[in-house]
Write a protein that holds these residues in place. Structure first.
Motif, PDB file in Angstrom:
ATOM      1  N   ALA A   1       0.829  -1.207   0.000  1.00  0.00           N
ATOM      2  CA  ALA A   1       0.000   0.000   0.000  1.00  0.00           C
ATOM      3  C   ALA A   1       0.864   1.258   0.000  1.00  0.00           C
ATOM      4  N   PHE A   2       2.026   1.184   0.627  1.00  0.00           N
ATOM      5  CA  PHE A   2       2.913   2.343   0.682  1.00  0.00           C
ATOM      6  C   PHE A   2       3.644   2.575  -0.640  1.00  0.00           C
ATOM      7  N   GLU A   3       3.392   1.722  -1.632  1.00  0.00           N
ATOM      8  CA  GLU A   3       3.975   1.912  -2.965  1.00  0.00           C
ATOM      9  C   GLU A   3       3.118   2.825  -3.842  1.00  0.00           C
ATOM     10  N   VAL A   4       2.034   3.357  -3.294  1.00  0.00           N
ATOM     11  CA  VAL A   4       1.118   4.199  -4.084  1.00  0.00           C
ATOM     12  C   VAL A   4       1.833   5.372  -4.745  1.00  0.00           C
ATOM     13  N   PRO A   5       2.701   6.128  -4.042  1.00  0.00           N
ATOM     14  CA  PRO A   5       3.389   7.243  -4.723  1.00  0.00           C
ATOM     15  C   PRO A   5       4.217   6.781  -5.919  1.00  0.00           C
ATOM     16  N   ILE A   6       4.852   5.612  -5.808  1.00  0.00           N
ATOM     17  CA  ILE A   6       5.648   5.085  -6.916  1.00  0.00           C
ATOM     18  C   ILE A   6       4.749   4.789  -8.110  1.00  0.00           C
ATOM     19  N   LEU A   7       3.584   4.206  -7.850  1.00  0.00           N
ATOM     20  CA  LEU A   7       2.641   3.894  -8.923  1.00  0.00           C
ATOM     21  C   LEU A   7       2.189   5.165  -9.636  1.00  0.00           C
ATOM     22  N   LEU A   8       1.883   6.206  -8.865  1.00  0.00           N
ATOM     23  CA  LEU A   8       1.432   7.459  -9.476  1.00  0.00           C
ATOM     24  C   LEU A   8       2.543   8.106 -10.294  1.00  0.00           C
ATOM     25  N   VAL A   9       3.762   8.076  -9.778  1.00  0.00           N
ATOM     26  CA  VAL A   9       4.895   8.651 -10.522  1.00  0.00           C
ATOM     27  C   VAL A   9       5.085   7.915 -11.843  1.00  0.00           C
ATOM     28  N   ILE A  10       4.950   6.597 -11.827  1.00  0.00           N
ATOM     29  CA  ILE A  10       5.089   5.812 -13.061  1.00  0.00           C
ATOM     30  C   ILE A  10       3.987   6.178 -14.053  1.00  0.00           C
ATOM     31  N   LEU A  11       2.755   6.317 -13.565  1.00  0.00           N
ATOM     32  CA  LEU A  11       1.637   6.678 -14.441  1.00  0.00           C
ATOM     33  C   LEU A  11       1.863   8.046 -15.070  1.00  0.00           C
TER      34      LEU A  11
ATOM     35  N   ILE B   1       0.626  12.549  -1.719  1.00  0.00           N
ATOM     36  CA  ILE B   1       2.068  12.734  -1.902  1.00  0.00           C
ATOM     37  C   ILE B   1       2.459  12.420  -3.343  1.00  0.00           C
ATOM     38  N   GLY B   2       1.867  11.368  -3.907  1.00  0.00           N
ATOM     39  CA  GLY B   2       2.144  11.018  -5.298  1.00  0.00           C
ATOM     40  C   GLY B   2       1.741  12.122  -6.256  1.00  0.00           C
ATOM     41  N   ILE B   3       0.585  12.746  -6.000  1.00  0.00           N
ATOM     42  CA  ILE B   3       0.144  13.867  -6.842  1.00  0.00           C
ATOM     43  C   ILE B   3       1.108  15.039  -6.712  1.00  0.00           C
ATOM     44  N   LEU B   4       1.561  15.300  -5.490  1.00  0.00           N
ATOM     45  CA  LEU B   4       2.505  16.392  -5.261  1.00  0.00           C
ATOM     46  C   LEU B   4       3.821  16.146  -6.010  1.00  0.00           C
ATOM     47  N   ILE B   5       4.327  14.914  -5.950  1.00  0.00           N
ATOM     48  CA  ILE B   5       5.547  14.583  -6.688  1.00  0.00           C
ATOM     49  C   ILE B   5       5.316  14.730  -8.188  1.00  0.00           C
TER      50      ILE B   5
END
Length: 242
Positions: free
Chosen positions: A165-175, A225-229
């Motif tokens: 679940a804590f991999e969500v920011p990585i997934l968003l960055v990849i997308l 956090i993923g959106i912010l990155i």
């Protein structure tokens, strides 16, 4: 891609899998001698909360032997994750451009860090809260005697749920980086993501609103956090173009 090149890739993939299995097996063999100590370390979050007249039990004849052994295998697999990702990096890196290698390597290191943070968050924060709630919520007439096999199944499931679940920011960055999605689309999807976080918590955690919320809120926070990155990536890309 020629047939020879295709067979070479299959051979490299086979060797990768064999080396990975060998590393996991060697670590597992080393941990077998410490299986009881490992079990005690993982059982502490519950043992520290149980009443003095309660204890953990083994309902199966072979459970006292097989359960710590199985836990040692899970720990061996977890310890092997950095090596497994390194093998994946060596397999994929030759086909990437220089800038793609930098991005992929950064995502690889970040994913390891976030996975470890997720597991530590579950072990040191979530487990004490959940176990304390479950023990105190039960009737006074009920003596808590947790089966070690069910306990290990429970904590391993929760640890990996929080780790991934804590991999969500990585997934968003990849997308965002791959162009599959963008910051605007992900921001508009926020209400659906919030609902999805609670549904995910309902499906993956114990059947109580307390545990579900403890998973849903961190995932939602990591989504932000993923959106912010993603916004930072867009700003950097725009500054380079200008």
């Amino acid at each position: 891609m020629s047939e020879k090149s295709y067979l070479d890739h299959l051979s490299s993939l086979r060797n990768l899998l064999l080396r990975s299995l060998l590393v996991i097996s060697l670590i597992f063999i080393g941990l077998i001698f410490f299986r009881n100590q490992i079990f005690t370390a993982f059982a502490n979050p519950l043992l520290e909360i149980l009443p003095k007249n309660s204890s953990m039990i083994a309902t199966g004849v072979v459970s006292p032997f097989l359960t710590p052994l199985r836990l040692a295998f899970y720990v061996a697999t977890f310890i092997s994750i950095p090596y497994l990702l390194f093998e994946i990096w060596n397999f994929i890196a030759p086909g990437l451009y220089k800038n793609e290698k930098l991005v992929f390597f950064g995502l690889l290191i970040s994913s390891i860090g976030l996975f470890i943070v997720g597991i530590c968050f579950a072990f040191y924060i979530i487990f004490p809260i959940i176990f304390s709630f479950f023990v105190q919520a039960g009737p006074n007439e009920v003596l808590v005697m947790t089966d070690i096999n069910e306990y290990i199944d429970f904590i391993i499931r929760i640890l990996f749920v929080f780790g991934f679940a804590f991999e969500v920011p990585i997934l968003l960055v990849i997308l965002i980086w791959s162009g599959i999605s963008n910051v605007q689309q992900l921001s508009k999807a926020r209400p659906y993501v919030v609902v999805g976080c609670f549904i995910l918590g309902m499906l993956l955690t114990p059947p109580d609103i307390f545990s579900q919320t403890l998973l849903a809120l961190p995932v939602w926070f990591l989504y932000e956090i993923g959106i912010l990155i993603g916004k930072l990536i867009n700003n950097e890309s725009n500054s380079k173009l200008s």
